[in-house]
Design a protein around this motif. Structure first.
Motif, PDB file in Angstrom:
ATOM      1  N   ALA A  12       0.861  -1.192   0.000  1.00 45.46           N
ATOM      2  CA  ALA A  12       0.000   0.000   0.000  1.00 45.46           C
ATOM      3  C   ALA A  12       0.891   1.234   0.000  1.00 45.46           C
ATOM      4  CB  ALA A  12      -0.926  -0.009   1.211  1.00 45.46           C
ATOM      5  N   ASP A  13       0.277   2.415   0.020  1.00 48.31           N
ATOM      6  CA  ASP A  13       1.040   3.659  -0.078  1.00 48.31           C
ATOM      7  C   ASP A  13       0.949   4.531   1.171  1.00 48.31           C
ATOM      8  OD1 ASP A  13      -1.650   4.041  -0.608  1.00 48.31           O
ATOM      9  OD2 ASP A  13      -1.338   5.519  -2.179  1.00 48.31           O
ATOM     10  N   HIS A  14       0.023   4.250   2.066  1.00 50.12           N
ATOM     11  CA  HIS A  14      -0.198   4.993   3.316  1.00 50.12           C
ATOM     12  C   HIS A  14      -1.440   4.395   3.945  1.00 50.12           C
ATOM     13  CE1 HIS A  14      -3.432   7.033   1.137  1.00 50.12           C
ATOM     14  NE2 HIS A  14      -2.548   7.379   0.215  1.00 50.12           N
ATOM     15  N   GLY A  15      -2.057   5.058   4.896  1.00 47.89           N
ATOM     16  CA  GLY A  15      -3.301   4.593   5.482  1.00 47.89           C
ATOM     17  C   GLY A  15      -4.456   5.533   5.184  1.00 47.89           C
ATOM     18  N   ASN A  16      -5.658   5.068   5.485  1.00 49.96           N
ATOM     19  CA  ASN A  16      -6.861   5.908   5.437  1.00 49.96           C
ATOM     20  C   ASN A  16      -7.906   5.219   6.306  1.00 49.96           C
ATOM     21  OD1 ASN A  16      -8.910   7.687   4.882  1.00 49.96           O
ATOM     22  ND2 ASN A  16      -8.584   7.699   2.670  1.00 49.96           N
ATOM     23  N   ASP A  17      -7.646   5.217   7.603  1.00 43.32           N
ATOM     24  CA  ASP A  17      -8.447   4.455   8.555  1.00 43.32           C
ATOM     25  C   ASP A  17      -9.845   5.062   8.686  1.00 43.32           C
ATOM     26  OD1 ASP A  17      -9.555   3.184  10.778  1.00 43.32           O
ATOM     27  OD2 ASP A  17      -7.638   3.035  11.817  1.00 43.32           O
ATOM     28  N   PRO A  18     -10.875   4.351   8.206  1.00 46.88           N
ATOM     29  CA  PRO A  18     -12.228   4.917   8.245  1.00 46.88           C
ATOM     30  C   PRO A  18     -12.831   4.951   9.642  1.00 46.88           C
ATOM     31  CG  PRO A  18     -12.284   2.692   7.358  1.00 46.88           C
ATOM     32  CD  PRO A  18     -10.843   3.040   7.548  1.00 46.88           C
ATOM     33  N   THR A  19     -12.113   4.405  10.631  1.00 46.56           N
ATOM     34  CA  THR A  19     -12.642   4.386  12.000  1.00 46.56           C
ATOM     35  C   THR A  19     -11.971   5.408  12.907  1.00 46.56           C
ATOM     36  OG1 THR A  19     -11.054   2.794  12.960  1.00 46.56           O
ATOM     37  CG2 THR A  19     -12.903   1.889  11.712  1.00 46.56           C
ATOM     38  N   ILE A  20     -11.009   6.176  12.395  1.00 47.41           N
ATOM     39  CA  ILE A  20     -10.165   6.995  13.255  1.00 47.41           C
ATOM     40  C   ILE A  20     -10.832   8.305  13.682  1.00 47.41           C
ATOM     41  CG2 ILE A  20      -8.938   8.314  11.482  1.00 47.41           C
ATOM     42  CD1 ILE A  20      -7.337   6.594  14.551  1.00 47.41           C
ATOM     43  N   GLY A  21     -11.884   8.730  12.957  1.00 48.31           N
ATOM     44  CA  GLY A  21     -12.594   9.948  13.356  1.00 48.31           C
ATOM     45  C   GLY A  21     -12.414  11.124  12.434  1.00 48.31           C
ATOM     46  N   HIS A  22     -11.649  10.961  11.354  1.00 48.22           N
ATOM     47  CA  HIS A  22     -11.570  12.002  10.321  1.00 48.22           C
ATOM     48  C   HIS A  22     -11.476  11.328   8.958  1.00 48.22           C
ATOM     49  CE1 HIS A  22      -7.242  11.450   9.477  1.00 48.22           C
ATOM     50  NE2 HIS A  22      -7.054  11.361  10.795  1.00 48.22           N
ATOM     51  N   THR A  74      -4.283   8.660   6.708  1.00 49.22           N
ATOM     52  CA  THR A  74      -3.604   8.482   7.984  1.00 49.22           C
ATOM     53  C   THR A  74      -2.161   8.050   7.725  1.00 49.22           C
ATOM     54  OG1 THR A  74      -4.729   6.318   8.044  1.00 49.22           O
ATOM     55  CG2 THR A  74      -5.573   8.049   9.475  1.00 49.22           C
ATOM     56  N   ARG A  75      -1.265   8.600   8.524  1.00 52.77           N
ATOM     57  CA  ARG A  75       0.164   8.315   8.339  1.00 52.77           C
ATOM     58  C   ARG A  75       0.477   6.958   8.966  1.00 52.77           C
ATOM     59  NH1 ARG A  75       4.919  10.225   6.668  1.00 52.77           N
ATOM     60  NH2 ARG A  75       6.798  10.025   7.963  1.00 52.77           N
ATOM     61  N   GLU A  76       0.458   5.924   8.118  1.00 51.55           N
ATOM     62  CA  GLU A  76       0.660   4.557   8.581  1.00 51.55           C
ATOM     63  C   GLU A  76       1.749   3.854   7.782  1.00 51.55           C
ATOM     64  OE1 GLU A  76      -2.868   2.076   9.188  1.00 51.55           O
ATOM     65  OE2 GLU A  76      -4.101   3.867   8.858  1.00 51.55           O
ATOM     66  N   LYS A  77       2.385   2.897   8.432  1.00 54.54           N
ATOM     67  CA  LYS A  77       3.255   1.960   7.742  1.00 54.54           C
ATOM     68  C   LYS A  77       2.397   1.094   6.801  1.00 54.54           C
ATOM     69  CE  LYS A  77       6.044   1.770  11.938  1.00 54.54           C
ATOM     70  NZ  LYS A  77       6.616   0.929  13.016  1.00 54.54           N
ATOM     71  N   THR A  78       3.050   0.453   5.852  1.00 49.89           N
ATOM     72  CA  THR A  78       2.316  -0.416   4.938  1.00 49.89           C
ATOM     73  C   THR A  78       2.851  -1.842   5.045  1.00 49.89           C
ATOM     74  OG1 THR A  78       3.736  -0.176   2.972  1.00 49.89           O
ATOM     75  CG2 THR A  78       2.095   1.551   3.373  1.00 49.89           C
ATOM     76  N   PHE A  79       1.978  -2.799   4.715  1.00 47.75           N
ATOM     77  CA  PHE A  79       2.387  -4.201   4.717  1.00 47.75           C
ATOM     78  C   PHE A  79       3.189  -4.502   3.454  1.00 47.75           C
ATOM     79  CE2 PHE A  79      -1.543  -4.045   2.353  1.00 47.75           C
ATOM     80  CZ  PHE A  79      -1.374  -4.976   1.330  1.00 47.75           C
ATOM     81  N   LEU A  80       3.981  -5.549   3.527  1.00 44.06           N
ATOM     82  CA  LEU A  80       4.761  -6.007   2.382  1.00 44.06           C
ATOM     83  C   LEU A  80       4.626  -7.513   2.284  1.00 44.06           C
ATOM     84  CD1 LEU A  80       6.926  -5.697   0.138  1.00 44.06           C
ATOM     85  CD2 LEU A  80       8.663  -5.841   1.947  1.00 44.06           C
ATOM     86  N   LEU A  81       4.054  -7.980   1.173  1.00 46.04           N
ATOM     87  CA  LEU A  81       3.973  -9.407   0.876  1.00 46.04           C
ATOM     88  C   LEU A  81       4.682  -9.647  -0.450  1.00 46.04           C
ATOM     89  CD1 LEU A  81       0.222 -10.078   1.783  1.00 46.04           C
ATOM     90  CD2 LEU A  81       2.231 -10.755   3.130  1.00 46.04           C
ATOM     91  N   ALA A  82       5.654 -10.542  -0.457  1.00 48.07           N
ATOM     92  CA  ALA A  82       6.419 -10.843  -1.671  1.00 48.07           C
ATOM     93  C   ALA A  82       6.345 -12.346  -1.923  1.00 48.07           C
ATOM     94  CB  ALA A  82       7.871 -10.392  -1.509  1.00 48.07           C
ATOM     95  N   TYR A  83       5.703 -12.728  -3.030  1.00 50.04           N
ATOM     96  CA  TYR A  83       5.470 -14.144  -3.310  1.00 50.04           C
ATOM     97  C   TYR A  83       6.169 -14.569  -4.585  1.00 50.04           C
ATOM     98  CZ  TYR A  83       3.165 -18.448  -4.718  1.00 50.04           C
ATOM     99  OH  TYR A  83       2.914 -19.731  -5.138  1.00 50.04           O
ATOM    100  N   HIS A  84       6.913 -15.669  -4.490  1.00 54.31           N
ATOM    101  CA  HIS A  84       7.582 -16.305  -5.626  1.00 54.31           C
ATOM    102  C   HIS A  84       7.391 -17.804  -5.440  1.00 54.31           C
ATOM    103  CE1 HIS A  84      10.832 -17.749  -8.218  1.00 54.31           C
ATOM    104  NE2 HIS A  84      10.981 -16.530  -8.692  1.00 54.31           N
ATOM    105  N   LYS A  85       7.029 -18.510  -6.488  1.00 58.93           N
ATOM    106  CA  LYS A  85       6.668 -19.919  -6.339  1.00 58.93           C
ATOM    107  C   LYS A  85       7.826 -20.790  -5.869  1.00 58.93           C
ATOM    108  CE  LYS A  85       2.572 -20.074  -9.216  1.00 58.93           C
ATOM    109  NZ  LYS A  85       1.805 -20.763 -10.278  1.00 58.93           N
ATOM    110  N   GLU A  86       9.059 -20.322  -6.027  1.00 57.74           N
ATOM    111  CA  GLU A  86      10.202 -21.136  -5.635  1.00 57.74           C
ATOM    112  C   GLU A  86      10.951 -20.567  -4.428  1.00 57.74           C
ATOM    113  OE1 GLU A  86      12.615 -22.047  -9.025  1.00 57.74           O
ATOM    114  OE2 GLU A  86      11.141 -23.470  -9.776  1.00 57.74           O
TER     115      GLU A  86
END
Length: 406
Positions: A335-345, A349-361
């Motif tokens: 992702a590129d940042h956050g946008n938490d719909p529960t935070i109240g605005h 939102t300034r958040e870290k992003t997840f990283l998933l890297a998949y290779h079959k081998e």
């Protein structure tokens, strides 16, 4: 042997507030977009679970046993939480420090520069200060975003070519240091409609109300001009110069410039995911980069249910994407940042992003916490044996013995 990197960015799907929010973004303390959507709406995401998203989220209701992808967390190097800067950071640009200022503070400088370039410039209304270029194009604040970050160059494209609008936009870009200048235009609107759509926001910003002007409805064209950003130093252009295929899909093609890339505009999530699969059948060697934008729109609307639904839709397509991958493909999801719909605005939102890297081998491993989103581009370039982008450190050395083989 041909290799491909498939980069899927789910706009605004952050995984926890950055360490600096208490000092710089206190309104985002406690933000965790992905976790809170799971908590409130319980979306069905079997493929994210299978890839290993809960190695990052640690959500109690998800059982994590075997997982397929290497995983980690990325920090934002750019200030704030911005899709344009985030995407350019993802593609390998080192963020430059821009400054915030309403357009009125730069209006005389820009007016002089445009006149020097041969344009006729007027300020039609001193109470609503903006520049009118050749009686057609409006240069003013972007009133749809945060204060002082962006200036818009808006045009009626039945009366002027987009190439000329872009020339005006580039002239503005050269004489201001704000985060972004956006050159945009649409068909079937008149210069009068544009001028009648100029408004003053409560905080004093003056600009075109773009939805009200109908600029988006027909023949819409746009180019985002970032501060201190050179496409030559980014993954797509580096790949293209090496004669690899490059496909930019969805919002990715709105905010990343790459001459010669195949481009697929679109906001609809289903269309974006179908375009990825289509390009997996077309691209033999190179980069497929796509952005799902509707998640971010749901965040702005503070609509948790809609956000969860879009994540579910992406998850459903991941089955076919993974099944369509060859042993020479690398899939990176983030992702590129956050946008938490529960935070109240309703802002990013300034958040870290997840990283998933998949290779079959590859044997999946922990990649750890990285300092910049640019590690995505650095890794993709490393995998494709390309020149490194301006920014980022490859994580290939983290993920097993098959790296670079084949």
């Amino acid at each position: 042997m041909s290799k491909r990197v498939i980069i899927l960015i789910i706009d605004s799907l952050g995984v926890g507030s950055m360490d600096d929010v208490e000092d710089y973004h206190p309104q985002d303390i406690g933000a965790n977009t992905f976790y809170h959507i799971l908590e409130v709406a319980s979306p069905n995401i079997p493929n994210f679970k299978r890839l290993g998203i809960n190695k990052i989220l640690n959500y109690p209701a998800i059982q994590t046993a075997d997982y397929l992808a290497s995983y980690g967390v990325l920090n934002l190097m750019h200030q704030g939480a911005d899709s344009f800067e985030g995407h350019n950071e993802i593609m390998g640009s080192k963020p430059k420090k821009a400054y915030l200022a309403p357009f009125v503070e730069n209006m005389e400088t820009v007016k002089h520069a445009l006149e020097e370039a041969g344009y006729k410039i007027a300020i039609p209304n001193k109470e609503l200060p903006y520049l009118l270029v050749n009686d057609l194009v409006i240069v003013a604040d972007n009133i749809e975003t945060d204060y002082g970050q962006i200036y818009n160059v808006s045009a009626p494209l039945d009366y002027i070519s987009f190439e000329e609008v872009l020339r005006i936009g580039n002239c503005v870009r050269q004489h201001v240091k704000v985060n972004r200048v956006i050159a945009l235009g649409g068909e079937n609107i008149t210069p009068e409609q544009l001028q009648q759509s100029v408004e003053k926001r409560s905080d004093g910003l003056v600009g075109v109300n773009s939805p009200k002007s109908n600029v988006y409805k027909q023949g819409y064209q746009v180019r985002h001009l970032g501060y201190g950003i050179s496409p030559d130093n980014q993954l797509p252009t580096i790949a293209k110069k090496a004669e690899l295929d490059v496909s930019l899909i969805g919002k990715m093609q709105d905010v990343i410039y790459c001459k010669g890339a195949r481009k697929f505009p679109g906001v609809d999530t289903k269309q974006v995911m179908e375009n990825i699969l289509q390009e997996m059948n077309h691209v033999e060697n190179g980069v497929i980069a796509a952005t799902v934008q509707e998640t971010d729109l749901a965040g702005h609307a503070q609509d948790v249910t809609r956000y969860a639904n879009r994540i579910e839709l992406v998850d459903g397509f991941l089955t076919e994407i993974v099944d369509s991958m060859t042993k020479e493909d690398l899939l990176i999801v983030s992702a590129d940042h956050g946008n938490d719909p529960t935070i109240g605005h309703s802002q990013h939102t300034r958040e870290k992003t997840f990283l998933l890297a998949y290779h079959k081998e590859w044997k999946p491993v922990a990649i750890g916490e990285r300092q910049t989103l640019s590690d995505i581009a650095a890794t993709a370039a490393d995998y494709l044996k390309l020149e490194a982008p301006e920014n980022g450190i490859s994580f290939l050395t983290n993920v097993g013995s098959v790296i670079g083989e084949g």
